[in-house]
Design a protein around this motif. Structure first.
Motif, PDB file in Angstrom:
ATOM      1  N   LEU A  23       0.829  -1.200   0.000  1.00  0.00           N
ATOM      2  CA  LEU A  23       0.000   0.000   0.000  1.00  0.00           C
ATOM      3  C   LEU A  23       0.863   1.249   0.000  1.00  0.00           C
ATOM      4  CD1 LEU A  23      -2.903  -0.910   2.442  1.00  0.00           C
ATOM      5  CD2 LEU A  23      -3.026  -0.586  -0.027  1.00  0.00           C
ATOM      6  N   GLU A  24       2.017   1.201   0.691  1.00  0.00           N
ATOM      7  CA  GLU A  24       2.924   2.345   0.682  1.00  0.00           C
ATOM      8  C   GLU A  24       3.370   2.666  -0.731  1.00  0.00           C
ATOM      9  OE1 GLU A  24       6.124   1.354   3.233  1.00  0.00           O
ATOM     10  OE2 GLU A  24       5.113   2.002   5.069  1.00  0.00           O
ATOM     11  N   GLU A  25       3.711   1.642  -1.495  1.00  0.00           N
ATOM     12  CA  GLU A  25       4.175   1.852  -2.857  1.00  0.00           C
ATOM     13  C   GLU A  25       3.054   2.354  -3.761  1.00  0.00           C
ATOM     14  OE1 GLU A  25       5.810  -1.895  -3.909  1.00  0.00           O
ATOM     15  OE2 GLU A  25       7.640  -1.642  -2.712  1.00  0.00           O
ATOM     16  N   ILE A  26       1.850   1.785  -3.572  1.00  0.00           N
ATOM     17  CA  ILE A  26       0.731   2.189  -4.410  1.00  0.00           C
ATOM     18  C   ILE A  26       0.335   3.634  -4.157  1.00  0.00           C
ATOM     19  CG2 ILE A  26      -1.743   1.808  -4.817  1.00  0.00           C
ATOM     20  CD1 ILE A  26      -1.226  -1.165  -4.290  1.00  0.00           C
ATOM     21  N   ASN A  27       0.425   4.077  -2.881  1.00  0.00           N
ATOM     22  CA  ASN A  27      -0.079   5.393  -2.498  1.00  0.00           C
ATOM     23  C   ASN A  27       0.968   6.500  -2.592  1.00  0.00           C
ATOM     24  OD1 ASN A  27      -2.859   4.902  -1.831  1.00  0.00           O
ATOM     25  ND2 ASN A  27      -2.101   3.645  -0.136  1.00  0.00           N
ATOM     26  N   VAL A  28       2.072   6.253  -3.259  1.00  0.00           N
ATOM     27  CA  VAL A  28       3.066   7.306  -3.450  1.00  0.00           C
ATOM     28  C   VAL A  28       2.579   8.267  -4.526  1.00  0.00           C
ATOM     29  CG1 VAL A  28       5.383   7.825  -4.281  1.00  0.00           C
ATOM     30  CG2 VAL A  28       5.030   5.930  -2.701  1.00  0.00           C
ATOM     31  N   ASP A  29       2.479   9.536  -4.176  1.00  0.00           N
ATOM     32  CA  ASP A  29       2.068  10.565  -5.129  1.00  0.00           C
ATOM     33  C   ASP A  29       3.320  11.167  -5.763  1.00  0.00           C
ATOM     34  OD1 ASP A  29       1.157  12.721  -6.545  1.00  0.00           O
ATOM     35  OD2 ASP A  29      -0.035  13.577  -4.903  1.00  0.00           O
ATOM     36  N   PRO A  30       3.558  10.932  -7.038  1.00  0.00           N
ATOM     37  CA  PRO A  30       4.782  11.441  -7.667  1.00  0.00           C
ATOM     38  C   PRO A  30       4.847  12.959  -7.729  1.00  0.00           C
ATOM     39  CG  PRO A  30       3.264  10.595  -9.321  1.00  0.00           C
ATOM     40  CD  PRO A  30       2.695  10.211  -7.994  1.00  0.00           C
ATOM     41  N   ASN A  31       3.707  13.621  -7.538  1.00  0.00           N
ATOM     42  CA  ASN A  31       3.685  15.073  -7.615  1.00  0.00           C
ATOM     43  C   ASN A  31       3.901  15.756  -6.265  1.00  0.00           C
ATOM     44  OD1 ASN A  31       3.049  15.124 -10.434  1.00  0.00           O
ATOM     45  ND2 ASN A  31       0.953  14.538  -9.899  1.00  0.00           N
ATOM     46  N   ASN A  32       3.984  14.967  -5.200  1.00  0.00           N
ATOM     47  CA  ASN A  32       4.209  15.523  -3.875  1.00  0.00           C
ATOM     48  C   ASN A  32       5.378  14.799  -3.225  1.00  0.00           C
ATOM     49  OD1 ASN A  32       1.999  17.553  -3.184  1.00  0.00           O
ATOM     50  ND2 ASN A  32       0.831  15.847  -4.037  1.00  0.00           N
ATOM     51  N   PRO A  33       6.510  15.467  -3.067  1.00  0.00           N
ATOM     52  CA  PRO A  33       7.693  14.815  -2.515  1.00  0.00           C
ATOM     53  C   PRO A  33       7.515  14.470  -1.052  1.00  0.00           C
ATOM     54  CG  PRO A  33       8.053  17.180  -2.694  1.00  0.00           C
ATOM     55  CD  PRO A  33       6.749  16.887  -3.382  1.00  0.00           C
ATOM     56  N   THR A  34       8.125  13.350  -0.629  1.00  0.00           N
ATOM     57  CA  THR A  34       8.107  12.972   0.780  1.00  0.00           C
ATOM     58  C   THR A  34       9.228  13.646   1.547  1.00  0.00           C
ATOM     59  OG1 THR A  34       9.467  11.034   0.284  1.00  0.00           O
ATOM     60  CG2 THR A  34       7.073  10.736   0.273  1.00  0.00           C
ATOM     61  N   GLU A  35      10.180  14.237   0.865  1.00  0.00           N
ATOM     62  CA  GLU A  35      11.245  14.985   1.503  1.00  0.00           C
ATOM     63  C   GLU A  35      11.363  16.342   0.815  1.00  0.00           C
ATOM     64  OE1 GLU A  35      14.883  12.844   1.491  1.00  0.00           O
ATOM     65  OE2 GLU A  35      14.081  11.113   2.582  1.00  0.00           O
ATOM     66  N   VAL A  36      11.567  17.368   1.605  1.00  0.00           N
ATOM     67  CA  VAL A  36      11.708  18.724   1.084  1.00  0.00           C
ATOM     68  C   VAL A  36      13.053  19.262   1.538  1.00  0.00           C
ATOM     69  CG1 VAL A  36      10.740  21.048   1.055  1.00  0.00           C
ATOM     70  CG2 VAL A  36       9.216  19.077   1.114  1.00  0.00           C
ATOM     71  N   SER A  37      13.750  19.949   0.683  1.00  0.00           N
ATOM     72  CA  SER A  37      15.070  20.477   1.022  1.00  0.00           C
ATOM     73  C   SER A  37      14.947  21.568   2.078  1.00  0.00           C
ATOM     74  CB  SER A  37      15.750  21.041  -0.225  1.00  0.00           C
ATOM     75  OG  SER A  37      15.078  22.209  -0.668  1.00  0.00           O
ATOM     76  N   THR A  38      16.011  21.748   2.829  1.00  0.00           N
ATOM     77  CA  THR A  38      15.991  22.783   3.867  1.00  0.00           C
ATOM     78  C   THR A  38      15.846  24.194   3.290  1.00  0.00           C
ATOM     79  OG1 THR A  38      18.427  22.658   3.933  1.00  0.00           O
ATOM     80  CG2 THR A  38      17.194  21.435   5.623  1.00  0.00           C
ATOM     81  N   PRO A  39      16.423  24.523   2.111  1.00  0.00           N
ATOM     82  CA  PRO A  39      16.150  25.846   1.553  1.00  0.00           C
ATOM     83  C   PRO A  39      14.663  26.074   1.261  1.00  0.00           C
ATOM     84  CG  PRO A  39      18.098  24.920   0.520  1.00  0.00           C
ATOM     85  CD  PRO A  39      17.480  23.828   1.337  1.00  0.00           C
TER      86      PRO A  39
END
Length: 543
Positions: A23-39
């Motif tokens: 389910l984790e793999e299926i529910n990954v949204d490619p348009n919303n990153p799970t990590e965001v850079s500190t800048p």
């Protein structure tokens, strides 16, 4: 000019976790990153803090009217201390969200599993220092608004801190000073702070260090009447390096392009709410006019402040007339009808409501006024502050509107007039004039010093209004008083009530904090620990 914002940014992340790997793999949204850079987190936090703090709600309907820079043209309830609970709840949450994102930058650059990747965007210690400095700037504003607030146990939701305690304000100030010293000590001015994402100093670690030391001076001066070590804090900051010119000013530069315009502009010209104008007490102070309705004195009677034409715009007749402060909404129509109160910001568009206004977090002029007080109300530092303020606002006007409005001759004449006597009132009043549009700091400084003495107190006379008969004919005049809708014990609000949402979201912390307030109630008149004014000693001496 500092880098203009280039687009919308993620300010926070919501990560859902499930026990099922598929389910984790299926529910990954490619348009919303799970990590965001500190800048990205930094710029998102910077923009959100500025958008929320310097807007027509938190500032326009609270701090700018409490400090009597602005008055409302239509609905005067907030001017008379009736806040909107929905606004109070929302902005408490907005600021904590931004402070939490800054704490997240600290965590990313501290955690062994993430710090190496984060170092691509700037030295870890520098990123931590910048996040701390901006967080401390924000938390001081929050504390000076509401009083003791959650801090030592805040920003640790993942660690189980669901109901953080409210720190007592004196302990909170101690914590802020300690953290600020940590940031100052760890920042490496030979290295970049952030490779991108910093709209205040463009990643310049040296400038952030100057900002931190100057902010330490602001914290110290707030403690000047209750902590005998305040001079030590300032001496340490000066030794480490504070602002030395207007080129050091901490500014957040907005853009002329949507959606990144200044929120004062957006309030007036995007949301089309021309509710505010500059107030009569402030205009009269700038025009050198004494308040005869209340027999008040003016420190520089008859002296016209050249910043008046920058702060506001004249009416069609070329006159500057401020809106009466603190009268009932229904009485505004009877206040000298036919007078064109300046400004109707939609026509004059003074500097502060321009789309690309650069919001000042802290400036060299403010530091000069602090140093004047630190040095026994030094005339030299005071003069530097007045000159720096006029130069700052004039330069802003050139940058944003394309034209200077203050000549060197007018500047020199004004400086000569207001530097004849230098004392506590002169320094505090000139600081107040300079802090225009930074209502949070001006309101706090009034509570610390009792200046300017030209501000209206509850039940003092506001203006003269006409009396009409039933046919609409004028039969006489009457004096309207500044009346309040909440109890403030005869003074400006000492604080804002804690948001009502806190009573259900964090009941134990809320109840403990309220129990420590005057009368054990959530009120507007419980003084901050650094506000020790009394009716017999309205302007206490520094320790």
């Amino acid at each position: 000019m500092k880098k203009i914002i280039k687009g919308l940014l993620f300010a926070s992340l919501l990560i859902s976790v499930t026990s099922c790997k598929d389910l984790e793999e299926i529910n990954v949204d490619p348009n919303n990153p799970t990590e965001v850079s500190t800048p990205a987190i930094l710029l998102g936090a910077e923009k959100k803090v500025m958008d929320y703090m310097f807007d027509n709600w938190f500032s326009g309907r609270q701090s700018l009217v409490y400090s009597q820079y602005w008055a409302q043209r239509n609905y005067t309830e907030e001017d008379r201390y009736q806040i909107r609970e929905s606004v109070n709840n929302s902005y408490f949450n907005y600021f904590y969200t931004s402070a939490g994102n800054l704490a997240r930058i600290e965590a990313i650059n501290t955690d062994e599993s993430t710090k190496e990747a984060a170092a691509v965007y700037g030295k870890n210690e520098n990123q931590i220092a910048v996040a701390k400095i901006l967080k401390i700037w924000l938390v001081q504003v929050m504390a000076d608004t509401w009083g003791g607030i959650p801090y030592s146990e805040a920003f640790n939701l993942s660690g189980g801190a669901l109901y953080p305690k409210y720190d007592d304000l004196d302990q909170l100030y101690t914590s802020l000073l300690t953290e600020l010293d940590q940031a100052i000590d760890m920042i490496d001015t030979d290295e970049t702070a952030f490779t991108s994402g910093d709209n205040i100093y463009n990643g310049d670690a040296g400038q952030w260090k100057k900002f931190a030391n100057s902010l330490k001076c602001r914290l110290a001066i707030r403690l000047s009447k209750v902590d005998s070590n305040w001079k030590t804090y300032i001496a340490e900051a000066v030794q480490s390096g504070v602002f030395t010119s207007n080129s050091d000013n901490a500014l957040f530069q907005y853009s002329t392009s949507a959606p990144n315009q200044c929120y004062f502009y957006r309030g007036f010209f995007v949301e089309a709410r021309n509710d505010f104008s500059i107030s009569k007490p402030f205009v009269d102070l700038l025009k050198g006019q004494r308040d005869t309705l209340n027999a008040k004195t003016h420190p520089w009677e008859g002296v016209l402040d050249p910043r008046l034409s920058v702060y506001t715009s004249a009416n069609a007749d070329g006159d500057y007339i401020g809106v009466p402060y603190g009268v009932e909404s229904n009485d505004l129509s009877s206040v000298a009808p036919g007078i064109d109160y300046a400004p109707d910001f939609s026509e004059g568009k003074p500097l502060a409501v321009q789309a690309n206004f650069a919001v000042p977090l802290l400036t060299y002029a403010e530091v000069c006024f602090i140093l004047s007080e630190y040095n026994g109300f030094s005339a030299a530092d005071y003069k530097k502050g007045v000159e720096a303020s006029i130069d700052f606002w004039n330069t802003q006007n050139v940058s944003v509107k394309g034209a200077a409005s203050i000549s060197e001759a007018d500047k020199a004449a004004y400086v000569a007039a207001v530097t004849k006597t230098v004392n506590a009132e002169a320094v505090a009043t000139q600081k107040y004039i300079h802090l225009y549009m930074n209502g949070t700091e001006a309101w706090a400084e009034y509570r610390r010093t009792g200046y300017p003495s030209t501000l209206l107190k509850p039940n003092e006379n506001s203006t003269v209004a006409y009396i009409y008969d039933d046919k609409g004919n004028v039969t006489g005049t009457q004096i309207l008083e500044f009346t309040t809708l909440s109890e403030t014990k005869g003074d400006l609000p000492a604080r804002i009530k804690y948001p009502t949402n806190e009573s259900t979201l964090n009941p134990a912390g809320f109840e403990d904090a309220v129990a420590k307030l005057t009368d054990g109630t959530n009120n507007y008149y419980s003084k901050m620990f650094w506000d020790v004014r009394t009716s017999s000693v309205p302007h206490p001496a520094n320790k």
